[in-house]
Design an enzyme around this catalytic site. Structure first.
Site, PDB file in Angstrom:
ATOM      1  N   VAL A   1     -29.601  15.212 -21.598  1.00  0.00           N
ATOM      2  CA  VAL A   1     -28.787  14.011 -21.814  1.00  0.00           C
ATOM      3  C   VAL A   1     -29.279  13.249 -23.037  1.00  0.00           C
ATOM      4  O   VAL A   1     -28.471  12.754 -23.839  1.00  0.00           O
ATOM      5  CB  VAL A   1     -28.816  13.110 -20.558  1.00  0.00           C
ATOM      6  CG1 VAL A   1     -28.233  11.733 -20.851  1.00  0.00           C
ATOM      7  CG2 VAL A   1     -28.034  13.768 -19.417  1.00  0.00           C
ATOM      8  N   GLU A   2     -30.581  13.162 -23.219  1.00  0.00           N
ATOM      9  CA  GLU A   2     -31.137  12.344 -24.290  1.00  0.00           C
ATOM     10  C   GLU A   2     -30.931  12.934 -25.679  1.00  0.00           C
ATOM     11  O   GLU A   2     -30.613  12.204 -26.621  1.00  0.00           O
ATOM     12  CB  GLU A   2     -32.633  12.109 -24.053  1.00  0.00           C
ATOM     13  CG  GLU A   2     -32.944  11.179 -22.892  1.00  0.00           C
ATOM     14  CD  GLU A   2     -32.491   9.753 -23.137  1.00  0.00           C
ATOM     15  OE1 GLU A   2     -32.260   9.381 -24.301  1.00  0.00           O
ATOM     16  OE2 GLU A   2     -32.365   8.998 -22.154  1.00  0.00           O
ATOM     17  N   SER A   3     -31.136  14.235 -25.838  1.00  0.00           N
ATOM     18  CA  SER A   3     -31.131  14.781 -27.203  1.00  0.00           C
ATOM     19  C   SER A   3     -30.563  16.192 -27.317  1.00  0.00           C
ATOM     20  O   SER A   3     -30.713  16.821 -28.371  1.00  0.00           O
ATOM     21  CB  SER A   3     -32.557  14.793 -27.759  1.00  0.00           C
ATOM     22  OG  SER A   3     -33.368  15.740 -27.067  1.00  0.00           O
TER      23      SER A   3
END
Length: 360
Positions: A145-147
């Site tokens: 989700v983050e990167s």
């Protein structure tokens, strides 16, 4: 680095100000991935703002940092109008939509990337689960989700971003003063981290909010929770996947992750459920199973034997009917990474989708 040497480097940095500063990792032997996004338009230097330089002096005194080095670092930061725009809240009444939000994160590209990530780093994920009690699928969900597993780590100058948000946070935000104070603290942590690791404070690249690396840690999270999980004597959240995996697991353990506890349970409702009372605590687990069901929530199976508190989590779907889950203390821990029930559900569902792909 002693103070005389640091002062000399400060003067050299000023002479080279016109040159582009290349991104570098915490160790000079490794190259930090170059940002793919074009550099955002910038505003004036903060060196022209007396109140900013006074804040720099305060940071230097409290952190025992070289005063001129801190003044130079903060003074050469630039206001980023794009960061201000991105932090401006959406118009009041903008509907939330879980299905749309979910579709951004639980989709084929991330699932395939997550499958490769899990397959290539299976040993580190298993070790983190043993050492910290955090399931591999939660770590995989977070990094995805983050990167997108390091594919999108952000191209903003972190010091420009956090300085902008510390001193020029959008006034339209309902918590502007509180948020400004938060980002001033992040600026302080960034400078302390740069001093300790010997990294040029202007070299860090990340999101418009100042988050860095594959797990998108804010500077304070890097300082407090990042770990050297590959054992090479340094922490690198840009290039060392082992460090990323261990650091995410350590973060969750620090916030109270309980091994073996589900993050959510399915929930239904009796005809006369007291929805106002059930929703009042928002995502904070506040109800025992007995009080939860007494208010009209309907649980089944293992949820009825849950020992800790629960929260009723509402996921709105625009004009359509919302969805609900019963959130446990572990669900709340995920929201310590990002204060959003939608975010936490995306992490859970992406991690679950990758695990299912791995098991096929």
């Amino acid at each position: 680095m002693n103070r005389l040497l640091r002062s000399g480097l400060t003067l050299l940095a000023a002479a080279l100000l016109a040159a582009a500063v290349q991104a570098q990792s915490a160790a000079p032997t490794k190259k930090r991935p170059a940002a793919k996004a074009a550099a955002p338009a910038t505003g004036p230097l903060y060196a022209t703002r007396p109140e900013v330089l006074r804040a720099a002096d305060d940071i230097a005194a409290r952190r025992d940092l070289d005063r001129e080095w801190v003044r130079q670092a903060i003074g050469q930061a630039r206001l980023l109008p794009q960061v201000q725009r991105l932090m401006t809240p959406a118009p009041t009444g903008t509907p939330k939509n879980w299905r749309v939000y979910r579709s951004r994160f639980v989709e084929p590209i991330r699932i395939r990337a997550g499958l490769r990530f899990w397959q290539e780093h299976r040993e580190a994920l298993a070790r983190a689960e043993r050492d910290y009690g955090v399931p591999a699928e939660i770590i995989v969900g977070i990094v995805g989700v983050e990167s997108i597993y390091g594919q999108q780590m952000g191209g903003f100058s972190v010091i420009d971003a956090v300085t902008t948000l510390a001193f020029d946070f959008p006034r339209a935000h309902p918590r502007a003063a509180e948020r400004s104070a938060f980002f001033l603290g992040e600026l302080e942590q960034l400078l302390s981290l740069s001093d300790r690791t010997g990294v040029d404070p202007h070299s860090w690249r990340g999101s418009y909010a100042g988050a860095m690396g594959m797990p998108q840690f804010m500077p304070s999270s890097w300082v407090r929770y990042a770990v050297d999980f590959d054992g090479d004597g340094r922490v690198d959240l840009f290039n060392s996947v082992d460090d990323v995996i261990g650091s995410v697991a350590n973060y969750f353990k620090a916030f109270g992750w309980k091994s073996g506890m589900p993050a959510t349970y399915p929930v239904g409702f009796a005809a006369q459920a007291d929805m106002d009372t059930l929703l009042a605590p928002d995502i904070l687990p506040s109800f025992s199973v007995e009080s939860f069901t007494a208010k009209g929530a309907v649980l089944q199976g293992e949820a009825l034997a849950h020992a800790g508190p629960l929260a009723l989590v509402e996921l709105q779907n625009g004009a359509e009917a919302p969805q609900y889950v019963a959130g446990t203390e572990n669900f709340y821990v995920i929201t310590r990474y990002n204060w959003s029930s939608y975010y936490a559900m995306a992490v859970l569902e992406l991690g679950r989708a990758v695990r299912e792909a791995l098991d096929r």
